[in-house]
Design a protein around this motif. Structure first.
Motif, PDB file in Angstrom:
ATOM      1  N   THR A 171     -31.370   3.406  39.542  1.00  0.00           N
ATOM      2  CA  THR A 171     -32.144   2.212  39.192  1.00  0.00           C
ATOM      3  C   THR A 171     -33.162   1.931  40.281  1.00  0.00           C
ATOM      4  O   THR A 171     -32.803   1.746  41.446  1.00  0.00           O
ATOM      5  N   LEU A 172     -34.438   1.940  39.912  1.00  0.00           N
ATOM      6  CA  LEU A 172     -35.506   1.514  40.813  1.00  0.00           C
ATOM      7  C   LEU A 172     -35.684   0.006  40.649  1.00  0.00           C
ATOM      8  O   LEU A 172     -35.854  -0.482  39.533  1.00  0.00           O
ATOM      9  N   LEU A 173     -35.632  -0.722  41.742  1.00  0.00           N
ATOM     10  CA  LEU A 173     -35.671  -2.183  41.695  1.00  0.00           C
ATOM     11  C   LEU A 173     -36.855  -2.710  42.495  1.00  0.00           C
ATOM     12  O   LEU A 173     -37.030  -2.382  43.671  1.00  0.00           O
ATOM     13  N   TYR A 174     -37.672  -3.533  41.831  1.00  0.00           N
ATOM     14  CA  TYR A 174     -38.729  -4.275  42.527  1.00  0.00           C
ATOM     15  C   TYR A 174     -38.215  -5.702  42.690  1.00  0.00           C
ATOM     16  O   TYR A 174     -38.076  -6.444  41.714  1.00  0.00           O
ATOM     17  N   ALA A 175     -37.904  -6.079  43.924  1.00  0.00           N
ATOM     18  CA  ALA A 175     -37.324  -7.402  44.193  1.00  0.00           C
ATOM     19  C   ALA A 175     -38.417  -8.366  44.647  1.00  0.00           C
ATOM     20  O   ALA A 175     -39.284  -8.015  45.454  1.00  0.00           O
ATOM     21  N   ASP A 176     -38.342  -9.596  44.119  1.00  0.00           N
ATOM     22  CA  ASP A 176     -39.337 -10.608  44.457  1.00  0.00           C
ATOM     23  C   ASP A 176     -38.620 -11.909  44.774  1.00  0.00           C
ATOM     24  O   ASP A 176     -37.473 -12.137  44.359  1.00  0.00           O
ATOM     25  N   ASP A 177     -39.282 -12.781  45.525  1.00  0.00           N
ATOM     26  CA  ASP A 177     -38.673 -14.066  45.876  1.00  0.00           C
ATOM     27  C   ASP A 177     -39.186 -15.214  45.024  1.00  0.00           C
ATOM     28  O   ASP A 177     -38.938 -16.377  45.310  1.00  0.00           O
ATOM     29  N   LYS A 178     -39.932 -14.902  43.969  1.00  0.00           N
ATOM     30  CA  LYS A 178     -40.383 -15.924  43.033  1.00  0.00           C
ATOM     31  C   LYS A 178     -40.094 -15.463  41.623  1.00  0.00           C
ATOM     32  O   LYS A 178     -40.369 -14.330  41.265  1.00  0.00           O
ATOM     33  N   SER A 179     -39.508 -16.351  40.811  1.00  0.00           N
ATOM     34  CA  SER A 179     -39.210 -15.983  39.433  1.00  0.00           C
ATOM     35  C   SER A 179     -40.491 -15.913  38.623  1.00  0.00           C
ATOM     36  O   SER A 179     -41.505 -16.513  38.971  1.00  0.00           O
ATOM     37  N   ARG A 180     -40.443 -15.181  37.538  1.00  0.00           N
ATOM     38  CA  ARG A 180     -41.618 -15.034  36.669  1.00  0.00           C
ATOM     39  C   ARG A 180     -42.001 -16.386  36.052  1.00  0.00           C
ATOM     40  O   ARG A 180     -43.167 -16.637  35.745  1.00  0.00           O
ATOM     41  N   ALA A 181     -40.988 -17.254  35.862  1.00  0.00           N
ATOM     42  CA  ALA A 181     -41.264 -18.560  35.263  1.00  0.00           C
ATOM     43  C   ALA A 181     -42.086 -19.435  36.211  1.00  0.00           C
ATOM     44  O   ALA A 181     -42.933 -20.226  35.794  1.00  0.00           O
ATOM     45  N   GLU A 182     -41.833 -19.280  37.540  1.00  0.00           N
ATOM     46  CA  GLU A 182     -42.539 -20.103  38.514  1.00  0.00           C
ATOM     47  C   GLU A 182     -43.943 -19.582  38.799  1.00  0.00           C
ATOM     48  O   GLU A 182     -44.833 -20.341  39.172  1.00  0.00           O
ATOM     49  N   ALA A 183     -44.151 -18.273  38.651  1.00  0.00           N
ATOM     50  CA  ALA A 183     -45.425 -17.660  39.017  1.00  0.00           C
ATOM     51  C   ALA A 183     -46.476 -17.891  37.943  1.00  0.00           C
ATOM     52  O   ALA A 183     -46.168 -18.047  36.759  1.00  0.00           O
TER      53      ALA A 183
END
Length: 744
Positions: free
Chosen positions: A485-497
């Protein structure tokens, strides 16, 4: 309003009443007594080396009319009243025990084992089914009418007896083989494969006969419908159904995760399949058994969930089922002259038919005399499966209480006979050279680090470090069926962005996924997934995903967020600290700026260096290096550094160095054996010096190695990751890429 009240009053007369106070009291008392007695006697049987199921059955017999009912008839009538409604309450728990027992049996069924030992197992199974079926059918045809629940259904009765005579008990056989430490021997595998094949065919036969019993008549149309339904169900289950079950388990694991979710979805699917096969008229037991097999084959099914179900079934549901079955046995009836004579006749036919069939099938399959004797002894055990058959026969009205008691007696006695006969016959079976080598390889594999890696998580934001890491994972995936599994981790949810930010993030993620996947080159039997996950911070997003049952997290060593207080960077350090599984951190030889922005091709690997001190961590590094070398043709060099004593002890050097060299040589040879077992070309070197890390760095530079792989444990120093001074020094000063393997 008056009309509405009148309607409600009328409806109230037809409301289903809750379970009565006395009924609930009785069912709780019954469950307590049955569980106490069955588990107690089961443990007694275990301690004298007999299957616990025998004690669990005897518990029901003792609590039934044979003893408890004979000595205390009034109390027995109060606790176990002859009430259909009260009996049905206990039957529901018993049927849950049947279904869960078959789910667990399905989880333990190894189809690859059956296929691998296919010809021999099939011949043994056919012999162990055909001959007992024929003799059982003849027995059922000539038994007096007093043993038939309905004399007008002798044909169905005979078919049912034939099926009961054909069944074997894989759990009993497996337990004996485990006790004798023979479960992985060739004879043990063939026995299990034959037993599994036997049971699978037996369930199909039972489903067909149950369909005939339910229809109440025998005609070719009924037989055709029953056989067709069974074959169609199995065909769909092992083609489309296999994919559906696997995808459902994957979805639940991804979206929910955890042991509880895995167990819940297994039970839901099993009960739905059981309901479907019951609807088709081919018995609920087959549906539960098949879903157990399919779930057991899925990589996403939690083995811990299977273990929990097995423990709960063995500790509660199965003992209640076996004890409830024993409640229906009346030993006094078995002591009647006619019943005793015909009961012994049924036992003799069951034993002779099964033993002869399995023995002849073994000899036809190329096994020796003593192996055939072992097969006949093991396959003769009926145990739990016979009881399930008898319970179904009683519920369908095919068996009366007299014949039911006889079949349970056969199940108990054959289960008692199997362990000593198996021990005696298997003690005569010798082990061959090829089998000894296979067992040695399996023993090594069971302790192997790399062979336990089936799910790999690669957090990525692109760059040379993670690309090299992905390349190494591609080589490692050739060792096992691997899901990456390739994972792109972010500290902001898609709903907030914002929409623009989300689109930009998706573009960056796609670029990172593409860069990693291009150099990975996974084998065909591996799968690749790509995910974008968010959390309160990147570390949380990575750890949340890692907690979904991964075996290894692979990380790139450096990013722009590096701090002077961290070994790699704040994110990587925290992931290593909090990881629930093993980690591999890869650091390329590129500068930090290049590592963050470059897109690289696959890097050639011709020589790999593995320093070792003989620890389990060093062995893990040797395994990873050897797996990579086996795929690339690289040469693995394993080195051990003898740390020379300080100058003040120089006078003693000659006396102390020789034992140290001997120890180093033995250590390196042990590691080399492991490396060669993976198919790697390996050489060993002993280095000497007062600074092991400098000796390793100088040796790596002089020999121009392409990769250094280190094994280390994680130490915490003032909140930062610390692998030890030597590992830290090699990481910082090596001229070539370095990978560090840690285990939790």
């Amino acid at each position: 309003m008056l009309r509405l009240l009148t309607t409600l009053e009328g409806a109230g007369e037809h409301l289903i009443q809750p379970l009565g106070h006395h009924q609930l009291l009785l069912v709780l008392l019954e469950l307590s007594l049955l569980l106490l007695m069955s588990r107690g006697l089961g443990e007694v049987m275990r301690r004298i080396n007999f299957p616990p199921v025998v004690g669990e059955l005897l518990a029901g017999v003792l609590l039934g009319p044979s003893l408890f009912g004979l000595l205390f008839p009034n109390l027995y009538a109060e606790v176990f009243p002859q009430s259909q409604q009260q009996s049905d309450l206990l039957s529901v728990v018993s049927w849950l025990g049947v279904l869960c027992l078959l789910i667990v049996t399905g989880l333990e069924t190894d189809l690859k084992l059956i296929i691998r030992k296919g010809k021999t197992a099939l011949l043994i199974s056919l012999g162990g089914i055909v001959i007992p079926f024929v003799t059982g059918f003849g027995l059922g045809w000539f038994l007096p009418e007093t043993f038939l629940a309905d004399p007008n259904k002798r044909l169905v009765f005979s078919l049912f007896i034939a099926t009961a005579m054909s069944i074997s008990a894989v759990p009993v056989i497996a337990k004996v083989l485990m006790d004798l430490n023979l479960i992985r021997r060739d004879i043990g595998q063939v026995t299990l494969a034959a037993g599994m094949t036997d049971d699978t065919i037996g369930w199909i036969l039972l489903s067909v006969v149950s369909g005939l019993a339910s229809s109440g008549k025998f005609d070719f149309g009924t037989v055709f419908r029953s056989v067709s339904a069974a074959i169609l169900f199995l065909a769909i289950a092992f083609t489309i159904g296999r994919t559906i079950v696997d995808q459902i388990l994957r979805w639940v694991d991804d979206k929910v995760g955890g042991v509880t979710a895995s167990l819940s979805v297994l039970l839901v699917l099993s009960f739905l399949a059981a309901a479907f096969t019951q609807y088709l008229g081919i018995e609920a037991a087959l549906g539960a058994f098949v879903v157990g097999i399919l779930a057991g084959q899925s990589r996403r099914f939690s083995r811990e969930a299977g273990h929990i179900l097995e423990v709960f079934t063995a500790g509660f549901l199965a003992p209640i089922f076996f004890a409830s079955a024993g409640l229906k046995v009346n030993l006094l009836a078995l002591l009647e002259p006619q019943t005793l004579i015909f009961g012994l006749l049924v036992l003799a036919v069951a034993c002779v038919g099964k033993f002869t069939g399995a023995y002849l099938g073994s000899r036809a399959g190329g096994l020796s005399h003593w192996e055939g004797m072992a097969m006949g002894s093991g396959m003769n055990a009926r145990g739990a499966m016979e009881i399930v058959v008898a319970t179904i026969g009683l519920s369908l009205g095919v068996l009366n209480s007299q014949m039911y008691s006889i079949i349970l007696m056969v199940a108990i006695i054959t289960s008692l006979m199997a362990p000593p006969l198996l021990r005696w016959s298997l003690s005569k079976v010798t082990i061959g050279e090829e089998e000894a080598q296979r067992l040695e390889q399996e023993e090594l594999a069971s302790r192997s680090f790399i062979k336990q890696i089936h799910r790999v998580l690669i957090p990525t934001r692109g760059g040379a470090n993670i690309q090299l890491a992905a390349q190494l994972v591609g080589y490692m995936a050739h060792q096992n069926h691997t899901e990456v599994t390739l994972l792109y981790a972010d500290d902001k949810s898609r709903a907030e962005a914002s929409q623009a930010a989300t689109a930009e993030k998706d573009t960056i993620a796609v670029a990172a996924f593409t860069a990693a996947s291009q150099v990975m080159q996974l084998p065909d039997d591996s799968t690749l997934q790509k995910k974008i996950e968010s959390g309160s911070n990147k570390v949380e997003a990575i750890i949340n995903e890692a907690n979904k049952g991964y075996d290894l997290i692979v990380l790139g060593a450096s990013e722009k967020t590096r701090s002077k207080d961290s070994l790699f960077n704040l994110i990587v350090d925290r992931v290593i600290q909090e990881a629930p599984c093993a980690t591999m951190v890869v650091k390329s030889h590129l500068s930090e700026a290049e590592a963050e922005s470059s897109t690289t091709a696959q890097q050639p690997l011709k020589s790999i260096l593995v320093p070792t001190v003989g620890t389990e961590y060093s062995k893990n590094a040797v395994e990873v290096a050897s797996t990579i070398a086996a795929q690339t043709g690289a040469i693995v060099t394993i080195v051990n550094v003898i740390n020379l004593p300080p100058i003040e002890y120089i006078l003693y050097e000659r006396r102390t160095l020789h034992p140290m060299k001997d120890i180093a040589s033995d250590l390196l040879e042990q590691q080399a054996v492991i490396s060669r077992s993976f198919g790697a070309d390996v050489q060993t070197r002993i280095l000497k010096g007062t600074s092991p890390e400098m000796e390793i760095l100088n040796f790596a530079a002089n020999q121009n190695f392409d990769l250094i792989i280190l094994g280390s444990n994680i130490r915490m120093v003032t909140g930062r990751v610390f692998f030890g001074h030597r590992v830290d020094a090699i990481l910082k000063k090596a001229h070539c890429p370095v990978a560090v393997i840690t285990a939790p």
